[in-house]
Design a protein around this motif. Sequence first.
Motif, PDB file in Angstrom:
ATOM      1  N   LEU A  33      34.349 116.740  26.852  1.00  0.00           N
ATOM      2  CA  LEU A  33      33.330 115.783  26.413  1.00  0.00           C
ATOM      3  C   LEU A  33      33.946 114.407  26.176  1.00  0.00           C
ATOM      4  N   GLY A  34      35.186 114.420  25.679  1.00  0.00           N
ATOM      5  CA  GLY A  34      35.894 113.148  25.474  1.00  0.00           C
ATOM      6  C   GLY A  34      36.047 112.401  26.792  1.00  0.00           C
ATOM      7  N   TYR A  35      36.536 113.110  27.829  1.00  0.00           N
ATOM      8  CA  TYR A  35      36.692 112.482  29.153  1.00  0.00           C
ATOM      9  C   TYR A  35      35.349 111.998  29.684  1.00  0.00           C
ATOM     10  N   MET A  36      34.315 112.862  29.504  1.00  0.00           N
ATOM     11  CA  MET A  36      32.990 112.485  30.003  1.00  0.00           C
ATOM     12  C   MET A  36      32.500 111.206  29.363  1.00  0.00           C
ATOM     13  N   ALA A  37      32.715 111.083  28.044  1.00  0.00           N
ATOM     14  CA  ALA A  37      32.252 109.892  27.337  1.00  0.00           C
ATOM     15  C   ALA A  37      32.923 108.639  27.912  1.00  0.00           C
ATOM     16  N   VAL A  38      34.244 108.731  28.102  1.00  0.00           N
ATOM     17  CA  VAL A  38      34.984 107.576  28.633  1.00  0.00           C
ATOM     18  C   VAL A  38      34.456 107.209  30.025  1.00  0.00           C
ATOM     19  N   CYS A  39      34.283 108.232  30.870  1.00  0.00           N
ATOM     20  CA  CYS A  39      33.858 107.982  32.247  1.00  0.00           C
ATOM     21  C   CYS A  39      32.434 107.443  32.306  1.00  0.00           C
ATOM     22  N   ALA A  40      31.569 107.946  31.423  1.00  0.00           N
ATOM     23  CA  ALA A  40      30.199 107.439  31.393  1.00  0.00           C
ATOM     24  C   ALA A  40      30.198 105.959  31.028  1.00  0.00           C
ATOM     25  N   LEU A  41      31.063 105.605  30.088  1.00  0.00           N
ATOM     26  CA  LEU A  41      31.182 104.210  29.663  1.00  0.00           C
ATOM     27  C   LEU A  41      31.652 103.338  30.834  1.00  0.00           C
ATOM     28  N   VAL A  42      32.645 103.859  31.557  1.00  0.00           N
ATOM     29  CA  VAL A  42      33.158 103.131  32.731  1.00  0.00           C
ATOM     30  C   VAL A  42      32.026 102.911  33.739  1.00  0.00           C
ATOM     31  N   GLY A  43      31.230 103.962  33.958  1.00  0.00           N
ATOM     32  CA  GLY A  43      30.128 103.855  34.904  1.00  0.00           C
ATOM     33  C   GLY A  43      29.127 102.782  34.497  1.00  0.00           C
ATOM     34  N   LEU A  44      28.775 102.762  33.212  1.00  0.00           N
ATOM     35  CA  LEU A  44      27.837 101.765  32.717  1.00  0.00           C
ATOM     36  C   LEU A  44      28.385 100.356  32.899  1.00  0.00           C
ATOM     37  N   LEU A  45      29.668 100.201  32.506  1.00  0.00           N
ATOM     38  CA  LEU A  45      30.316  98.893  32.626  1.00  0.00           C
ATOM     39  C   LEU A  45      30.332  98.424  34.076  1.00  0.00           C
ATOM     40  N   THR A  46      30.619  99.373  34.979  1.00  0.00           N
ATOM     41  CA  THR A  46      30.675  99.034  36.404  1.00  0.00           C
ATOM     42  C   THR A  46      29.351  98.459  36.877  1.00  0.00           C
ATOM     43  N   ASN A  47      28.258  99.143  36.502  1.00  0.00           N
ATOM     44  CA  ASN A  47      26.939  98.656  36.905  1.00  0.00           C
ATOM     45  C   ASN A  47      26.664  97.270  36.357  1.00  0.00           C
ATOM     46  N   LEU A  48      27.067  97.078  35.098  1.00  0.00           N
ATOM     47  CA  LEU A  48      26.846  95.789  34.449  1.00  0.00           C
ATOM     48  C   LEU A  48      27.601  94.681  35.189  1.00  0.00           C
ATOM     49  N   ILE A  49      28.883  94.946  35.442  1.00  0.00           N
ATOM     50  CA  ILE A  49      29.726  93.946  36.107  1.00  0.00           C
ATOM     51  C   ILE A  49      29.190  93.664  37.506  1.00  0.00           C
ATOM     52  N   GLU A  50      28.802  94.733  38.209  1.00  0.00           N
ATOM     53  CA  GLU A  50      28.324  94.544  39.572  1.00  0.00           C
ATOM     54  C   GLU A  50      27.125  93.602  39.610  1.00  0.00           C
ATOM     55  N   ARG A  51      26.216  93.788  38.654  1.00  0.00           N
ATOM     56  CA  ARG A  51      25.036  92.919  38.636  1.00  0.00           C
ATOM     57  C   ARG A  51      25.411  91.502  38.240  1.00  0.00           C
ATOM     58  N   LYS A  52      26.341  91.406  37.304  1.00  0.00           N
ATOM     59  CA  LYS A  52      26.736  90.107  36.771  1.00  0.00           C
ATOM     60  C   LYS A  52      27.390  89.230  37.845  1.00  0.00           C
ATOM     61  N   VAL A  53      28.224  89.822  38.702  1.00  0.00           N
ATOM     62  CA  VAL A  53      28.997  89.003  39.649  1.00  0.00           C
ATOM     63  C   VAL A  53      28.378  88.968  41.048  1.00  0.00           C
ATOM     64  N   ALA A  54      27.195  89.570  41.192  1.00  0.00           N
ATOM     65  CA  ALA A  54      26.584  89.629  42.527  1.00  0.00           C
ATOM     66  C   ALA A  54      26.449  88.237  43.135  1.00  0.00           C
ATOM     67  N   ILE A  55      26.689  88.162  44.454  1.00  0.00           N
ATOM     68  CA  ILE A  55      26.566  86.894  45.162  1.00  0.00           C
ATOM     69  C   ILE A  55      25.130  86.723  45.641  1.00  0.00           C
ATOM     70  N   VAL A  56      24.606  85.516  45.477  1.00  0.00           N
ATOM     71  CA  VAL A  56      23.263  85.223  45.980  1.00  0.00           C
ATOM     72  C   VAL A  56      23.289  85.299  47.501  1.00  0.00           C
ATOM     73  N   ARG A  57      22.489  86.189  48.077  1.00  0.00           N
ATOM     74  CA  ARG A  57      22.492  86.305  49.540  1.00  0.00           C
ATOM     75  C   ARG A  57      21.111  86.017  50.093  1.00  0.00           C
TER      76      ARG A  57
END
Lengths: 255, 214
Positions: B190-214
């Motif tokens: 569960l500890g590993y899962m929590a860390v990985c879930a957090l990473v996943g959320l952060l990834t989505n956030l960053i991806e949206r934040k840095v997206a290039i206008v196309r």
Amino acid sequence: MNSVPRSSVASAFMVEAQAINKSFGRTKVLTDVTLNVGAGEVVVLIGPSGAGKSTFCRCLNRLENVDSGRVLLDGEELPAEGRGLARLRAEVGMVFQQFNLFAHKTVLQNVALGPVRVKRLPARQAEEEALALLDRVGIADKAGHYPAQLSGGQQQRAAIARALAMRPKVMLFDEPTSALDPEMVNEVLDVMVDLARDGMTMVVVTHEMGFARRAADRVVFMADGRIVESADPESFFTAPQTERARDFLSKVLSH
Amino acid sequence: MDVVLRHWSAFTDGMTTTLELTALSFAGALLIGIVVAAMRVSPVPVLRGVGTVYVESFQNTPLLVLLVLFVFGLPEVGVIFPLFTTAVIAIALYEAAYIAEAVRSGINTVPVGQAEAARAIGLGFGQSLRLVILPQALRAVVQPIGNILIALTMNTSLAAAVGVVDLTAAANRVNLLEAQPIPVFVGAGLGYMAVCALVGLLTNLIERKVAIVR
């Protein structure tokens, strides 16, 4: 073996392409193409598709490697690679068919990038100059926009401003209006005509015969990787000397 | 689950080590990976060759083998780091091969014309890469790099096998005392899962934040 060594005195020509040969694989695309462009001269390259116009244009700043031949800018030979090439390229502006603006940067950042990173201008000065250039091409109000938020014509004008920001000695245009919707062609051509009037040395690959008539000092007709004919626009369009050119003109000017 | 609560501090110490191991080796892997990707697209054949050999050797070796080689092999040749540092180096070198390939595919998404435009205004290869290509390439591979980070997080558990007391090692020790493998390892999981879930959320956030206008 008796070739005369080049003098180190600045040349009379801004651009000299000497006996350029180039093949893509087994296809020979340029055969002994030699062209000299004087300072302030506007040379328009025309000819059928596959004639080698774009390739030749790209050879002039060595974006395309040549198999043999030399390219000189203001009397100085462009080396095949390295810092020397980058330094000389900075003095040659290039405008592409597909605009090629940097998608992650605003229009202003696109224009100011070269002056800041290559010419080491202070960021503020570069941005002021960039804004002035954007104003000159009529899109100062788009400075903070990203390329994807601009129309094709606006993007191409931004690309022209980006090239001009380096204060180039010569501007190369590789089919600058071919990717544009018809109603946007003129806004780009007008900028180019102004540039020509201001005395910029220009080499323009285009299918816009109107531009060639209006702005060219010389029309160079290419076919099958060779220069077939070279004349002032008036004589070229009214009295072409070769069958090839007559044939080409009859096809493009028929309506 | 009260076995976990009874040994709570062992688990949190283990988790801290796991997080440190993850963060440090990811930082190293990102740095090395970008450099290796740059080598693989450089115009210099020797650099391209070195980059390819790097990726092929580290990507195709089991991490456990690398850890054993580094932890027990390096001291043999007189290179002695603390155990934790050695584990960070081995994991970073291994994951860098994956990062390099992700970044290289990102580089391939940037239109060639932009690289030509960069050269045409007089930027050198390094400048073109740094100012024009990589900023766009990295934006394109936020998600794959997030996936590599998730895999890396779980891969750090292999360090337990060479003696690093991370979350997995802590769970193992608790289990030796209590002999209750199910709650102990589910707790660690569960500890590993929590860390990985957090990473996943952060990834989505960053991806949206840095997206290039196309």
